[in-house]
Design a protein around this motif. Structure first.
Motif, short mmCIF file in Angstrom:
data_model
loop_
_atom_site.label_atom_id
_atom_site.label_comp_id
_atom_site.label_asym_id
_atom_site.label_seq_id
_atom_site.Cartn_x
_atom_site.Cartn_y
_atom_site.Cartn_z
N THR A 12 -22.73 -44.80 116.12
CA THR A 12 -23.26 -45.90 116.20
C THR A 12 -24.65 -46.02 117.01
O THR A 12 -24.97 -45.21 117.58
CB THR A 12 -22.13 -46.94 116.68
OG1 THR A 12 -22.07 -46.76 118.12
CG2 THR A 12 -20.98 -47.07 116.12
N GLY A 13 -25.15 -47.28 116.99
CA GLY A 13 -26.28 -47.42 117.62
C GLY A 13 -26.13 -47.10 119.14
O GLY A 13 -26.76 -46.45 119.72
N ALA A 14 -24.82 -47.94 119.77
CA ALA A 14 -24.74 -47.65 121.00
C ALA A 14 -24.61 -46.10 121.40
O ALA A 14 -24.75 -45.61 122.49
CB ALA A 14 -23.48 -48.45 121.44
N VAL A 24 -16.76 -50.30 123.85
CA VAL A 24 -18.04 -50.00 122.75
C VAL A 24 -17.49 -49.22 121.91
O VAL A 24 -16.85 -47.98 122.06
CB VAL A 24 -19.17 -49.58 123.47
CG1 VAL A 24 -20.25 -48.98 122.77
CG2 VAL A 24 -19.74 -50.73 124.44
N THR A 25 -17.57 -49.26 120.41
CA THR A 25 -17.36 -48.36 119.50
C THR A 25 -18.72 -47.13 119.59
O THR A 25 -19.71 -47.70 119.41
CB THR A 25 -17.04 -48.77 118.12
OG1 THR A 25 -18.16 -49.55 117.82
CG2 THR A 25 -15.84 -49.46 117.99
N LEU A 26 -18.46 -46.03 119.42
CA LEU A 26 -19.44 -44.87 119.57
C LEU A 26 -19.49 -44.39 118.38
O LEU A 26 -20.55 -43.70 117.95
CB LEU A 26 -19.15 -44.08 120.79
CG LEU A 26 -19.15 -44.63 122.40
CD1 LEU A 26 -18.51 -43.74 123.22
CD2 LEU A 26 -20.23 -45.04 122.57
N PHE A 27 -18.72 -44.10 117.64
CA PHE A 27 -18.52 -43.31 116.47
C PHE A 27 -17.94 -44.53 115.14
O PHE A 27 -17.31 -45.07 115.51
CB PHE A 27 -17.72 -42.26 116.26
CG PHE A 27 -18.13 -41.16 117.24
CD1 PHE A 27 -19.42 -40.34 116.78
CD2 PHE A 27 -17.77 -40.96 118.45
CE1 PHE A 27 -19.94 -39.22 117.76
CE2 PHE A 27 -18.15 -39.77 119.28
CZ PHE A 27 -19.33 -39.29 118.88
N ASP A 28 -18.80 -44.19 113.87
CA ASP A 28 -18.01 -45.11 112.77
C ASP A 28 -17.27 -43.99 112.21
O ASP A 28 -17.87 -42.94 111.80
CB ASP A 28 -19.17 -45.69 112.05
CG ASP A 28 -19.87 -46.85 112.73
OD1 ASP A 28 -18.96 -47.49 113.07
OD2 ASP A 28 -20.86 -47.16 112.43
N ARG A 29 -16.04 -43.98 112.39
CA ARG A 29 -15.24 -43.05 111.57
C ARG A 29 -15.21 -43.66 110.04
O ARG A 29 -13.98 -44.33 109.86
CB ARG A 29 -13.78 -42.90 111.92
CG ARG A 29 -13.92 -42.10 113.28
CD ARG A 29 -13.98 -42.95 114.48
NE ARG A 29 -13.40 -42.55 115.79
CZ ARG A 29 -13.58 -42.90 116.81
NH1 ARG A 29 -14.49 -43.80 117.06
NH2 ARG A 29 -13.06 -42.27 117.83
N ASP A 30 -16.01 -43.34 109.08
CA ASP A 30 -15.97 -43.62 107.81
C ASP A 30 -14.85 -42.78 106.83
O ASP A 30 -14.72 -41.95 107.27
CB ASP A 30 -17.40 -43.45 107.22
CG ASP A 30 -17.91 -44.86 106.89
OD1 ASP A 30 -18.87 -45.12 106.12
OD2 ASP A 30 -16.94 -45.93 107.10
#
Lengths: 282, 282
Positions: free
Chosen positions: B61-63, B48-54
Motif C-alpha cells: 500500500t502507499g503507507a 495501518v494496512t501495509l499490504f494488499d493481499r489481493d
DNA sequence: GTGCTGTCATACCCGGCCGGTATCACCGCC
DNA sequence: GGCGGTGATACCGGCCGGGTATGACAGCAC
C-alpha cells in the motif's frame, strides 16, 4: 553479524543517560535485574563493554559513547518511521510542509500553485513553526518537507533542492543617516555607533557572543529596529514584511542565502518526489 | 506510541521485497505462518494496512511504500551502529578515512599532517575506494569520515566541512589544436568534432545520455584522452596526475567543485569531532 | 570491627510470545 | 471438480523477557 533490537537500544540509552541501573529500570518501568541482564546480553552480542561498572558508579566507555549517539538516531528513526507510515495511511495524497513564519511567502505561494496546477496535485498542509523547529519536525516524522535557509538552518541529514537565492539586506530605522544609502557592507553596519546588530541564533540555538540583542523571529527584529534599538539583517524577500519605520538597504558583501526545499533522505514517498519535481521546475 | 522492533522491520522489508510470504519466510529462515502473524501484528500496532493481499498476489500500500524506505534506513542505521561501536572498542583512538583514488593528495597530506601535529592526534587509517563507494561505507559504519566532492558525490545525509574549492579543468590530448588555448568554455569542449566528452557517473551511478564514453575513475579518463578518443573534465588538482600526453586547460564557465570532509550526523565520536576541528582550521 | 545502605550481579520461576506443524479457506487452472 | 498454491487460522511447545529474592561488595557511620 549482531542484530540490535530497538528494545535493547532503548534500555541502553536509558542506562547511558541515568548512569544508574536502578533509576534507569524505574524509568523504563521494569525491574533492575532484567535490565542488567539485557545490557550484559547486548555487550556479549557486540563483543564490547559499554559501561565501566566501577566501585563508585557506572560510566560509559568510549565504545558506549559512540553507541549512544548511534542508538539515539536509530530510535529516532524508528519512531519517525512509525509516524510517517501512519501519516501516509491516514492521508495518502497529502503532505505536511513546515516552514518558519516569515519565509518568503511569494515563493511558497508559487510552490503551492505549481503543485495545484500539476498533473497530480498533493494536498499540502502548511505548518508554521519557530526557528530551528523545522529540522526536528522533519526528523521525527511530523512533517514531510520543509522550506529552510542555507546557510542559516542546519541541513545536516536532509536532501535539498535549491529554490531561490537572494542577497541579504540590512534593515535600519527609517530615520537613520545610513538609511539613505543605496548599499552597505557588513563592516559598515557592524560599526554603527550605539546601534548594535541583532543576532540570529546559530544551528545549535546558541548565539554568537556580541553586543546586539538576541532575536529569534522576524517580528522581534522588526520591533527592535522600529524602536531604534538595533539594526539587523535578513533576506531580501523580508522586505515585504517591513513597516514604514524601516529602511532596507542591500548588503553588497554578504553571503547569499538560499531558500531550499528539504526532505528526509530515503523518503521515497511518491508525493514528496512529485513535489520535489514540481519545485525543481520553478 | 507504537514501538517498532528491528525484527519486525526486517520481516516487513523482506516481505515487501519478495511480495510473497512463503518466499520471504524462506529467506528469513522461518516458517510462513509466524511471518504472516508478525506482519499482522505490525499492521495492528501501527493501525495501518501495509499490504494488499489481493486474489492474485501481495502488493504494497502507499503507507507500506513509505515504511519500506524508512525501515531500510532504520535497519541500515542499526547495523551501522553495531559496527561503529565495535570499531570504537577495538581501536578507540583510530579513525577510518575513506576517499576516492585520485583525490587531491596534497590536501589529504595536509589534513593528516595537521592531525599528527595536533594536541591529541588520532591514528588515521586511509582507505581508497571507487566512485560512489564512500557514501555507502560512511553509512554502514565501515568508515568514520570521507573526503568527497560537491556537487559530484551524493552528500545527502551527511554533515560536511568544506576544505577546498577549485575550478574544473578540461583535459585534452596534448596535440589537439585547442590544447594551446589558455582557457575554454563548456560549450567549446562539447562541440569538438569527433572528440566526445567522457561522462562521469551521476549520484545514482547511472550516466547522462550522450555520445562520450562512460568512465568511472581517473585512470580510465587519462587513458582515453591519451589515446585521443575523448576529452574530459576533472578538478584542477587532478593536474598532478596527468601525463605528458595530456593538456589541461581551465574551464572558465564551469561550476566549482568543493572537496569536503563528510561524516555521519549524530556521530559524536570525540575523534571525529577533533579531526573536523583540525580540518576547519586548515 | 559491625551493621547499614545502596550498588549491580546472580539464581530461579513464571507467563507470554515467537516459532513450528497441521489445517483451512480461497483462487486460478487444466 | 480435483489440484497446486496462496495467505490465514488453530494449536502447541520451548525460549526468553520479566519478576522476586538474594548475593557480593563498597562506602560510611559509630
Amino acid at each position: 553479524m549482531p542484530l540490535l533490537e530497538t528494545r535493547e537500544l532503548r534500555y541502553f540509552v536509558t542506562v547511558a543517560e541515568e548512569l544508574h541501573f536502578s533509576r534507569a529500570a524505574e524509568r523504563l518501568g521494569i525491574a533492575q535485574p532484567p535490565l542488567s541482564r539485557a545490557i550484559q546480553q547486548l555487550e556479549r552480542r557486540l563483543g564490547v563493554t559499554l559501561f565501566d561498572r566501577d566501585r563508585r558508579g557506572v560510566t560509559l566507555t568510549g565504545a558506549g559513547r559512540v553507541l549512544l549517539g548511534e542508538a539515539r538516531s536509530v530510535l529516532d528513526g524508528a519512531a519517525a518511521a512509525a509516524r510517517r507510515a501512519r501519516r501516509a495511511a491516514s492521508s495518502p495524497r497529502s503532505l505536511t510542509l513546515v516552514t518558519k513564519a516569515g519565509t518568503n511567502h511569494e515563493l511558497l505561494r508559487e510552490l503551492l500553485d505549481a503543485n495545484a496546477a500539476g498533473p497530480d496535485p498533493a494536498e499540502i498542509e502548511v505548518l508554521l513553526c519557530g526557528m530551528g523547529e523545522q529540522a526536528r519536525m522533519l526528523r521525527d516524522g511530523r512533517a514531510d518537507v520543509a522550506l529552510m535557509h542555507r546557510p542559516f538552518d542546519d541541513l545536516a541529514g536532509f536532501d535539498t533542492e535549491d529554490l531561490l537565492t537572494e542577497q541579504l539586506i540590512a534593515i535600519l530605522p527609517a530615520g537613520h543617516p545610513l538609511a539613505a544609502r543605496t548599499s552597505l557592507t557588513t563592516a559598515e553596519i557592524n560599526d554603527i555607533p550605539d546601534l548594535p546588530v541583532a543576532r540570529w541564533p546559530r544551528h545549535d540555538a546558541t548565539y554568537e557572543p556580541g553586543p546586539g540583542p538576541e532575536i529569534h523571529d522576524q517580528l522581534q527584529l522588526a520591533q527592535l529596529i522600529a524602536l531604534g534599538q538595533a539594526v539587523g539583517v535578513n533576506c531580501a524577500s523580508a522586505r515585504s514584511a517591513l513597516w514604514s519605520a524601516h529602511a532596507a538597504i542591500p548588503l553588497t558583501d554578504s553571503p547569499t542565502v538560499t531558500t531550499v526545499l528539504a526532505w528526509p533522505p530515503h523518503s521515497r514517498s511518491l508525493a514528496v518526489a512529485a513535489l520535489v519535481r514540481t519545485a525543481a521546475e520553478l
